[in-house]
Scaffold this motif. Structure first.
Motif, PDB file in Angstrom:
ATOM      1  N   THR A  84       0.820  -1.210   0.000  1.00 48.71           N
ATOM      2  CA  THR A  84       0.000   0.000   0.000  1.00 48.71           C
ATOM      3  C   THR A  84       0.857   1.263   0.000  1.00 48.71           C
ATOM      4  O   THR A  84       2.006   1.262   0.433  1.00 48.71           O
ATOM      5  CB  THR A  84      -0.920   0.046   1.223  1.00 48.71           C
ATOM      6  N   PHE A  85       0.244   2.334  -0.496  1.00 50.48           N
ATOM      7  CA  PHE A  85       0.827   3.665  -0.346  1.00 50.48           C
ATOM      8  C   PHE A  85       0.638   4.125   1.095  1.00 50.48           C
ATOM      9  O   PHE A  85      -0.110   3.517   1.875  1.00 50.48           O
ATOM     10  CB  PHE A  85       0.133   4.653  -1.294  1.00 50.48           C
ATOM     11  N   HIS A  86       1.279   5.241   1.426  1.00 47.14           N
ATOM     12  CA  HIS A  86       1.134   5.808   2.769  1.00 47.14           C
ATOM     13  C   HIS A  86      -0.308   6.209   3.064  1.00 47.14           C
ATOM     14  O   HIS A  86      -0.692   6.328   4.235  1.00 47.14           O
ATOM     15  CB  HIS A  86       2.047   7.028   2.934  1.00 47.14           C
ATOM     16  N   ASN A  87      -1.121   6.433   2.013  1.00 38.81           N
ATOM     17  CA  ASN A  87      -2.523   6.805   2.234  1.00 38.81           C
ATOM     18  C   ASN A  87      -3.423   5.585   2.434  1.00 38.81           C
ATOM     19  O   ASN A  87      -4.639   5.714   2.569  1.00 38.81           O
ATOM     20  CB  ASN A  87      -3.044   7.673   1.089  1.00 38.81           C
ATOM     21  N   GLY A  88      -2.843   4.376   2.411  1.00 37.71           N
ATOM     22  CA  GLY A  88      -3.589   3.159   2.692  1.00 37.71           C
ATOM     23  C   GLY A  88      -4.117   2.417   1.481  1.00 37.71           C
ATOM     24  O   GLY A  88      -4.613   1.298   1.617  1.00 37.71           O
ATOM     25  N   ARG A  89      -4.004   3.006   0.285  1.00 31.40           N
ATOM     26  CA  ARG A  89      -4.525   2.343  -0.909  1.00 31.40           C
ATOM     27  C   ARG A  89      -3.505   1.370  -1.479  1.00 31.40           C
ATOM     28  O   ARG A  89      -2.313   1.663  -1.532  1.00 31.40           O
ATOM     29  CB  ARG A  89      -4.903   3.375  -1.985  1.00 31.40           C
ATOM     30  N   GLU A  90      -4.007   0.202  -1.940  1.00 30.75           N
ATOM     31  CA  GLU A  90      -3.117  -0.800  -2.507  1.00 30.75           C
ATOM     32  C   GLU A  90      -2.613  -0.358  -3.883  1.00 30.75           C
ATOM     33  O   GLU A  90      -3.357   0.243  -4.669  1.00 30.75           O
ATOM     34  CB  GLU A  90      -3.834  -2.152  -2.628  1.00 30.75           C
ATOM     35  N   ILE A  91      -1.363  -0.666  -4.163  1.00 30.20           N
ATOM     36  CA  ILE A  91      -0.740  -0.290  -5.435  1.00 30.20           C
ATOM     37  C   ILE A  91      -1.185  -1.256  -6.531  1.00 30.20           C
ATOM     38  O   ILE A  91      -1.218  -2.473  -6.331  1.00 30.20           O
ATOM     39  CB  ILE A  91       0.794  -0.313  -5.301  1.00 30.20           C
ATOM     40  N   THR A  92      -1.493  -0.704  -7.708  1.00 31.63           N
ATOM     41  CA  THR A  92      -1.893  -1.519  -8.860  1.00 31.63           C
ATOM     42  C   THR A  92      -1.020  -1.212 -10.062  1.00 31.63           C
ATOM     43  O   THR A  92      -0.227  -0.255 -10.056  1.00 31.63           O
ATOM     44  CB  THR A  92      -3.362  -1.252  -9.244  1.00 31.63           C
TER      45      THR A  92
END
Length: 524
Positions: A84-92
């Motif tokens: 995940t990014f620091h904002n909590g979203r998973e990387i795609t």
């Protein structure tokens, strides 16, 4: 340099203070390209590839798998799950495509855009045709396929550069031009505070994808401290690393004190310090003037100014870089012949010019030595001593800086390959607004030969490729867009309070300190 012995058992926790004289210009991985922010950006962001700690051995970073087609032009990356990014979203995979296109978009004005010139669609997009990199395709959420317009032996290294860091589109668009002040990545640390002109604070990213990293809870970068003051603070236990290095005036004192010298880490660097001569500005558009300047500079005297921490240079490549020409002698120091050549070039009475230099010692003193050498052959050079970011900005404009002493920034290899000393700083792709080719030198024939050399992939072509690069640099020197001055060693002074393997502090490529692996000896 051998493989680093990472202390896996080092306790987690603790903090570290790093000092710098100048404020941080940006933490945007598409933009940042100076000595000061490179390590900081590396700690905030990750790319598909990276290096084994303290080595030049590539490893998968955000990628779980990396395959290359038989012809060498199709590179397929599969992403690790759950990052995940620091904002909590998973990387795609869409983030990969977006990030590469953001860096190479001409509107971004990234100094690293030229590194990606081998990707299909790059040339047409930069010529104002098409939209994006046609060679970057999203196969599914976790798979991205990158097709090159030609085989390229350096592509794996390019994907390990900060410029290839993966960023979240929503954060970039929310911050706009302020993304460099509000960075969001997936690295070991995340930004906690930025007080301009005072401090920048990083804190541990608890969801970092590598287990037991980073070791530290926090890093504070204190801004606005002169190097001599920073050294005093370290000696008093109030700082851990003087980011601008050991002040030259105190170097011998530090090295002569056993209590301090045992904390000095010496690292071999793939480094060249040089003077750029702007080939687009008169009179440096005259090759004989450039050759005369090359013969006017007393490099041995400059090496003495930095207490012998370097060897004189005669070509762009440092001696330890593959492709270095051992039998090339370069332009010998010969003021009389330089003055004669200057007269033959139409300047019997010399001329006036400006010499830009970073304002951190010893660079102004080196600039003064260069100024004196030029005066001997009739050239009057006014010194413009500026903050690093201002020197970089001037160099990135075609008509602003006739001469730049690169010291304090200079060039340290982004990756251990001879091509890295060409594209961004001597190739046509770097001679653009915001670029790093401050000589504004563009030889299209050499560019074509450079592309041919990098298309020589495989072990069977390794020597032929190095031979090709060797001749390219000799031909560059015939055009004399630079005065190569010295190849420097890096000395990093640390406090008693922090630890880590020596090679983690001073890598042979562009990363001076790999903060992820630094640990506090006092952590419990």
């Amino acid at each position: 340099m051998g493989a680093a012995q990472v202390n896996e058992d080092a306790a987690m926790g603790g903090s570290m203070i790093v000092t710098y004289k100048d404020d941080v210009a940006t933490l945007d991985p598409a933009i940042g390209y100076d000595w000061q922010n490179w390590s900081m950006i590396k700690s905030l962001f990750d790319g598909l590839m990276d290096y084994e700690p303290g080595t030049t051995t590539l490893r998968n970073e955000l990628a779980s798998e990396y395959t290359i087609s038989e012809v060498g032009t199709v590179h397929t990356f599969k992403l690790k799950d759950g990052i995940t990014f620091h904002n909590g979203r998973e990387i795609t995979a869409e983030d990969v495509k977006y990030s590469l296109e953001r860096t190479t978009n001409p509107e971004t004005r990234s100094p690293g855009a030229g590194f990606f010139g081998m990707i299909e669609g790059f040339d047409s997009w930069n010529a104002g045709e098409g939209d994006g990199l046609s060679g970057v395709k999203v196969i599914d959420d976790k798979t991205v396929e990158i097709t090159l317009s030609r085989p390229d032996a350096t592509f794996g290294h390019v994907m390990a550069l900060n410029f290839a860091s993966i960023v979240p589109k929503e954060a970039v668009e929310a911050s706009g031009e302020d993304f460099g002040r509000e960075p969001v990545g997936s690295g070991a640390f995340k930004l906690a505070e930025w007080s301009p002109g005072q401090r920048v604070v990083f804190e541990r990213f608890e969801d970092y994808h590598r287990e037991n990293l980073p070791k530290l809870d926090q890093i504070t970068f204190e801004i606005g401290l002169e190097p001599t003051v920073a050294l005093l603070r370290l000696q008093q236990g109030q700082a851990d690393i003087p980011g601008d290095g050991i002040p030259p005036a105190q170097f011998l004192q530090v090295m002569g004190d056993p209590a301090q010298s045992e904390n000095v880490i010496e690292g071999g660097q793939l480094h060249t310090g040089y003077i750029t001569l702007n080939t687009q500005m008169a009179p440096f558009d005259n090759v004989d003037v450039r050759k005369a300047v090359n013969m006017a500079i007393n490099k041995d005297r400059i090496v003495k100014i930095i207490n012998g921490r370097a060897v004189p240079a005669n070509q762009p490549l440092p001696p330890t870089m593959p492709g270095y020409a051992d039998d090339y002698e370069g332009y010998a120091y010969d003021p009389a012949k330089a003055q004669e050549m200057l007269a033959e070039a139409g300047f019997p009475d010399g001329f006036k010019t400006e010499l830009f230099v970073m304002n951190v010692d010893p660079n102004p003193r080196i600039a003064q030595a260069i100024q004196q050498d030029l005066k001997e052959i009739g050239i009057t050079a006014e010194i413009r001593s500026l903050a690093q970011a201002n020197v970089i900005a001037a160099g990135g404009e075609a008509d602003q800086a006739p001469m730049i002493w690169s010291g304090g920034m200079a060039w340290i290899a982004d990756f251990p390959d001879p091509s890295n000393f060409y594209g961004p700083i001597l190739g046509c792709s770097g001679a653009v607004q915001g670029g790093w080719n401050w000589a504004w030198y563009c030889n299209e024939d050499l560019d074509a030969r450079a592309a041919e050399a990098d298309a020589m992939t495989g072990e069977e072509n390794a020597q032929a490729r190095l031979d090709a690069w060797r001749q390219i640099y000799l031909d560059v020197m015939a055009d004399a867009p630079w005065v190569p001055v010295f190849n420097e060693q890096r000395f990093t002074l640390t406090s008693d309070a922090i630890g880590g393997d020596d090679s983690l502090f001073v890598d042979p490529v562009h990363i001076p300190v790999h903060y992820d692996y630094v640990y506090s000896k006092d952590a419990q």
